[in-house]
Structures are given as structure tokens and as C-alpha cells.
Design a protein around this motif. Structure first.
Motif, PDB file in Angstrom:
ATOM      1  N   PHE A   1       0.723  -1.156   0.054  1.00  0.00           N
ATOM      2  CA  PHE A   1       0.026   0.122  -0.040  1.00  0.00           C
ATOM      3  C   PHE A   1       0.833   1.258   0.037  1.00  0.00           C
ATOM      4  CE2 PHE A   1      -2.748   3.270   2.147  1.00  0.00           C
ATOM      5  CZ  PHE A   1      -3.702   3.015   1.467  1.00  0.00           C
ATOM      6  N   ASN A   2       0.790   1.924  -1.124  1.00  0.00           N
ATOM      7  CA  ASN A   2       1.749   3.042  -1.205  1.00  0.00           C
ATOM      8  C   ASN A   2       1.403   4.265  -0.499  1.00  0.00           C
ATOM      9  OD1 ASN A   2       4.141   3.879  -2.518  1.00  0.00           O
ATOM     10  ND2 ASN A   2       3.234   4.365  -4.301  1.00  0.00           N
ATOM     11  N   VAL A   3       2.494   4.569   0.447  1.00  0.00           N
ATOM     12  CA  VAL A   3       2.367   5.873   1.442  1.00  0.00           C
ATOM     13  C   VAL A   3       3.523   6.631   0.978  1.00  0.00           C
ATOM     14  CG1 VAL A   3       2.114   6.456   3.762  1.00  0.00           C
ATOM     15  CG2 VAL A   3       0.839   4.458   3.078  1.00  0.00           C
ATOM     16  N   ASP A   4       3.275   7.862   1.165  1.00  0.00           N
ATOM     17  CA  ASP A   4       4.359   8.773   0.868  1.00  0.00           C
ATOM     18  C   ASP A   4       5.308   9.246   2.206  1.00  0.00           C
ATOM     19  OD1 ASP A   4       4.110   9.936  -1.967  1.00  0.00           O
ATOM     20  OD2 ASP A   4       1.914   9.822  -1.132  1.00  0.00           O
ATOM     21  N   ALA A   5       4.439   9.091   3.339  1.00  0.00           N
ATOM     22  CA  ALA A   5       5.467   9.545   4.517  1.00  0.00           C
ATOM     23  C   ALA A   5       4.471   9.193   5.849  1.00  0.00           C
ATOM     24  CB  ALA A   5       5.875  10.932   4.698  1.00  0.00           C
ATOM     25  N   MET A   6       5.200   9.107   6.638  1.00  0.00           N
ATOM     26  CA  MET A   6       4.449   8.796   8.237  1.00  0.00           C
ATOM     27  C   MET A   6       5.265   9.595   9.298  1.00  0.00           C
ATOM     28  SD  MET A   6       3.732   5.374  10.289  1.00  0.00           S
ATOM     29  CE  MET A   6       2.990   5.381  11.892  1.00  0.00           C
ATOM     30  N   VAL A   7       4.337  10.392  10.101  1.00  0.00           N
ATOM     31  CA  VAL A   7       4.855  10.739  11.118  1.00  0.00           C
ATOM     32  C   VAL A   7       4.120  10.488  12.395  1.00  0.00           C
ATOM     33  CG1 VAL A   7       4.681  13.228  11.993  1.00  0.00           C
ATOM     34  CG2 VAL A   7       4.553  13.009   9.591  1.00  0.00           C
ATOM     35  N   ILE A   8       5.270  10.342  13.537  1.00  0.00           N
ATOM     36  CA  ILE A   8       4.786   9.814  14.984  1.00  0.00           C
ATOM     37  C   ILE A   8       5.086  10.885  15.757  1.00  0.00           C
ATOM     38  CG2 ILE A   8       4.922   8.370  16.594  1.00  0.00           C
ATOM     39  CD1 ILE A   8       5.864   6.260  14.646  1.00  0.00           C
ATOM     40  N   LEU A   9       3.712  11.606  16.150  1.00  0.00           N
ATOM     41  CA  LEU A   9       3.850  12.935  16.981  1.00  0.00           C
ATOM     42  C   LEU A   9       2.812  12.950  17.890  1.00  0.00           C
ATOM     43  CD1 LEU A   9       4.774  16.059  16.927  1.00  0.00           C
ATOM     44  CD2 LEU A   9       2.661  16.439  15.419  1.00  0.00           C
ATOM     45  N   PRO A  10       2.995  12.786  19.146  1.00  0.00           N
ATOM     46  CA  PRO A  10       4.541  12.769  19.825  1.00  0.00           C
ATOM     47  C   PRO A  10       4.671  11.312  20.023  1.00  0.00           C
ATOM     48  CG  PRO A  10       2.955  13.204  21.472  1.00  0.00           C
ATOM     49  CD  PRO A  10       2.041  13.136  20.308  1.00  0.00           C
ATOM     50  N   CYS A  11       5.868  10.992  19.995  1.00  0.00           N
ATOM     51  CA  CYS A  11       6.493   9.544  20.056  1.00  0.00           C
ATOM     52  C   CYS A  11       7.031   9.226  21.577  1.00  0.00           C
ATOM     53  CB  CYS A  11       7.520   9.389  18.815  1.00  0.00           C
ATOM     54  SG  CYS A  11       7.969   7.880  19.075  1.00  0.00           S
ATOM     55  N   SER A  12       6.334   8.273  22.175  1.00  0.00           N
ATOM     56  CA  SER A  12       6.741   7.913  23.313  1.00  0.00           C
ATOM     57  C   SER A  12       7.954   7.044  23.467  1.00  0.00           C
ATOM     58  CB  SER A  12       5.969   6.951  24.000  1.00  0.00           C
ATOM     59  OG  SER A  12       5.818   5.657  23.679  1.00  0.00           O
ATOM     60  N   MET A  13       8.748   6.963  24.574  1.00  0.00           N
ATOM     61  CA  MET A  13      10.061   6.294  24.490  1.00  0.00           C
ATOM     62  C   MET A  13       9.635   4.634  24.398  1.00  0.00           C
ATOM     63  SD  MET A  13      12.256   8.503  24.772  1.00  0.00           S
ATOM     64  CE  MET A  13      11.229   9.576  23.924  1.00  0.00           C
ATOM     65  N   LYS A  14       8.501   4.319  24.880  1.00  0.00           N
ATOM     66  CA  LYS A  14       8.059   2.933  24.323  1.00  0.00           C
ATOM     67  C   LYS A  14       8.231   2.397  23.082  1.00  0.00           C
ATOM     68  CE  LYS A  14       4.163   0.103  24.185  1.00  0.00           C
ATOM     69  NZ  LYS A  14       3.072   0.244  23.206  1.00  0.00           N
ATOM     70  N   THR A  15       7.223   3.481  22.308  1.00  0.00           N
ATOM     71  CA  THR A  15       7.135   3.148  20.947  1.00  0.00           C
ATOM     72  C   THR A  15       8.385   3.400  20.252  1.00  0.00           C
ATOM     73  OG1 THR A  15       4.958   3.887  20.766  1.00  0.00           O
ATOM     74  CG2 THR A  15       5.818   4.060  18.915  1.00  0.00           C
ATOM     75  N   LEU A  16       9.245   4.318  20.681  1.00  0.00           N
ATOM     76  CA  LEU A  16      10.641   4.757  19.888  1.00  0.00           C
ATOM     77  C   LEU A  16      11.525   3.198  20.270  1.00  0.00           C
ATOM     78  CD1 LEU A  16      12.691   6.955  19.025  1.00  0.00           C
ATOM     79  CD2 LEU A  16      13.565   6.904  21.460  1.00  0.00           C
ATOM     80  N   SER A  17      11.218   2.356  21.226  1.00  0.00           N
ATOM     81  CA  SER A  17      12.152   1.388  21.471  1.00  0.00           C
ATOM     82  C   SER A  17      11.587   0.257  20.573  1.00  0.00           C
ATOM     83  CB  SER A  17      11.844   0.885  22.826  1.00  0.00           C
ATOM     84  OG  SER A  17      12.473  -0.187  23.082  1.00  0.00           O
ATOM     85  N   ALA A  18      10.220   0.086  20.499  1.00  0.00           N
ATOM     86  CA  ALA A  18       9.575  -0.774  19.499  1.00  0.00           C
ATOM     87  C   ALA A  18      10.115  -0.660  18.430  1.00  0.00           C
ATOM     88  CB  ALA A  18       8.057  -0.823  19.539  1.00  0.00           C
ATOM     89  N   LEU A  19      10.243   0.675  17.781  1.00  0.00           N
ATOM     90  CA  LEU A  19      10.519   1.005  16.441  1.00  0.00           C
ATOM     91  C   LEU A  19      12.066   0.427  16.090  1.00  0.00           C
ATOM     92  CD1 LEU A  19       8.921   4.362  15.521  1.00  0.00           C
ATOM     93  CD2 LEU A  19       7.899   1.853  15.311  1.00  0.00           C
ATOM     94  N   SER A  20      13.026   1.048  17.034  1.00  0.00           N
ATOM     95  CA  SER A  20      14.306   0.735  16.986  1.00  0.00           C
ATOM     96  C   SER A  20      14.655  -0.728  16.829  1.00  0.00           C
ATOM     97  CB  SER A  20      15.306   1.730  17.929  1.00  0.00           C
ATOM     98  OG  SER A  20      15.185   0.952  18.983  1.00  0.00           O
ATOM     99  N   ASN A  21      13.796  -1.580  17.417  1.00  0.00           N
ATOM    100  CA  ASN A  21      14.016  -2.926  17.830  1.00  0.00           C
ATOM    101  C   ASN A  21      13.192  -3.783  16.783  1.00  0.00           C
ATOM    102  OD1 ASN A  21      15.942  -3.644  19.999  1.00  0.00           O
ATOM    103  ND2 ASN A  21      14.584  -2.006  20.785  1.00  0.00           N
TER     104      ASN A  21
END
Ligand SMILES: Cc1cc2nc3c(=O)[nH]c(=O)nc-3n(C[C@H](O)[C@H](O)[C@H](O)COP(=O)(O)O)c2cc1C
Length: 195
Positions: free
Chosen positions: A85-105
Motif C-alpha cells: 500500500f503506497n504511502v508517501d510518509a509517516m509522522v509519529i507525533l508525539p512519540c513515546s520512549m516505549k514506541t521509540l524502543s519498539a521501532l528501533s528494535n
């Protein structure tokens, strides 16, 4: 095809930022897919006094230009869970440290996390606005890993060289910086004009 954007909202403080960005983008001729985490819903209502669902319903009824879809964060069958599914961009605002951790892993247990993981693997624009202070070495490492994977790390920390007078001015600053990164023109006055 109209441009397609995903805006993810998590349970970090700073709901006025996501409210501001979504309000502005709802007036644009774009497709908007909104995803909010469970904690995001709680914090959004606590900080703004309005539930996210009724905020989105109001924007949908105003018919400002954008086609707005409120996604279910548990629905891994959603279109935005797939790189096809073609998406141009995604923004995560605000991003919690928990979601940050999920994404980086690369740990995608919710639609929001999966959609962001897809942006990274598809080499699409992913803007992450972490909100925490102070940050630990773990948080910093997670931000670095995400940055190295191609994400734009955009801390929700407004500048003051624009002489903001209201809280909305501060939120406009963050919205302006995000729209710059999305290559969307705006007149939010965030550009430095020199002295
Ligand atoms: C009022 C409130 C404010 C919070 N602010 C933050 C914050 O600024 N940054 C953060 O990382 N977590 C913050 N949290 C904690 C997150 O909500 C919590 O870690 C949650 O598990 C995040 O889940 P999510 O990323 O799925 O939304 C806050 C929680 C509450 C109740």
C-alpha cells in the motif's frame, strides 16, 4: 494519485502538537490515515479535554479537503500494515520512549508500530518526534538506531526565534518543521528570515 500520509499518535505528552498538525493537514488535498495507541487516546483526552475519536469525527464532518481514515491500532489487516500500500510518509507525533524502543528494535506489536516498520523497510520518509526529558542512554541509542535506519528524528522542542506568543504558536512551529520535512508548502512563519 493524491499524496498519502499516516500520522501516528502515542501516549507521550504533547497532544497539542498532533492536534495542530492533524487540523492543518485536514485542510489539504491529501489522504490521511490516523493511528492512535491506547495510551495515546488517554493522554490526548487528558491534555486536550476531547477524545481523539470525537476530534477526528469533527474534522471529518467539516470536510476540509483531506480524506481522513481513523485506523484501528489492533487491526493488522489494515492496508497501512502492508508495504504494497503506497504511502508517501509517516509522522509519529508525539512519540513515546516505549514506541521509540519498539521501532528501533523492529518489534511491531500494533498497527502503528507495524506501519512505521514498513516505512523503514520501504525506505520511505518516517518522521519521529520523541518527547521525553531528560533522556537516558537507552533512549539516545534508540534514536540513533532509528536515525541510522533512515528516520528523521524531530524532537518536539519548538524554537523561540519566531517570538511565539501563544501555545498555538509553539505547536505551529513543530507543525511547520514537519511540513518542511514532508515538502509541503505552508505559511506558518517558521522560516528564519535573518536579523
Ligand atoms: C499524562 C501522561 C504523560 C506521559 N508522557 C510521556 C512522555 O512525555 N514521554 C514518554 O515516553 N512517555 C510518557 N508517558 C508514558 C507513556 O504513556 C507509556 O510509556 C505508554 O506505555 C506509551 O505507550 P504507547 O507508545 O503505545 O502510546 C506518559 C503517560 C501519561 C499518563
Amino acid at each position: 494519485m493524491r499524496e498519502r500520509f499516516i500520522i501516528g499518535v502515542t501516549g507521550a505528552s504533547g497532544s497539542i502538537y498532533s492536534r495542530n498538525l492533524i487540523e492543518k493537514m485536514s485542510k489539504m488535498d491529501v489522504d490521511l490515515h490516523l493511528i492512535i495507541s491506547e495510551k495515546g487516546e488517554e493522554v490526548f483526552e487528558f491534555e486536550t479535554g476531547t477524545s481523539f475519536a470525537s476530534f477526528v469525527e469533527k474534522l471529518q464532518s467539516e470536510n476540509g479537503g483531506a480524506a481522513i481514515v481513523l485506523e484501528n491500532n489492533c487491526d493488522m489487516f489494515s492496508k497501512v500494515a502492508s508495504g504494497s500500500f503506497n504511502v508517501d510518509a509517516m509522522v509519529i507525533l508525539p512519540c513515546s520512549m516505549k514506541t521509540l524502543s519498539a521501532l528501533s528494535n523492529g518489534y511491531s506489536a500494533s498497527l502503528l508500530e507495524r506501519a512505521a516498520d514498513v516505512m523503514l523497510k520501504e525506505k520511505k520518509t518516517l518522521i519521529v518526534a520523541p518527547r521525553e526529558s531528560p533522556v537516558s542512554s537507552i533512549h539516545l541509542r534508540n534514536m540513533l538506531r532509528l536515525s541510522e535506519s533512515g528516520a528523521v528524528i524531530m524532537p518536539a522542542s519548538p524554537g523561540f526565534y519566531t517570538h511565539p506568543e501563544t501555545i498555538d504558536d509553539l505547536a505551529d512551529f513543530i507543525t511547520g518543521k514537519i511540513l518542511n520535512s514532508l515538502s509541503i508548502e505552508h505559511d506558518l512563519g517558521t522560516e528564519w528570515k535573518g536579523r
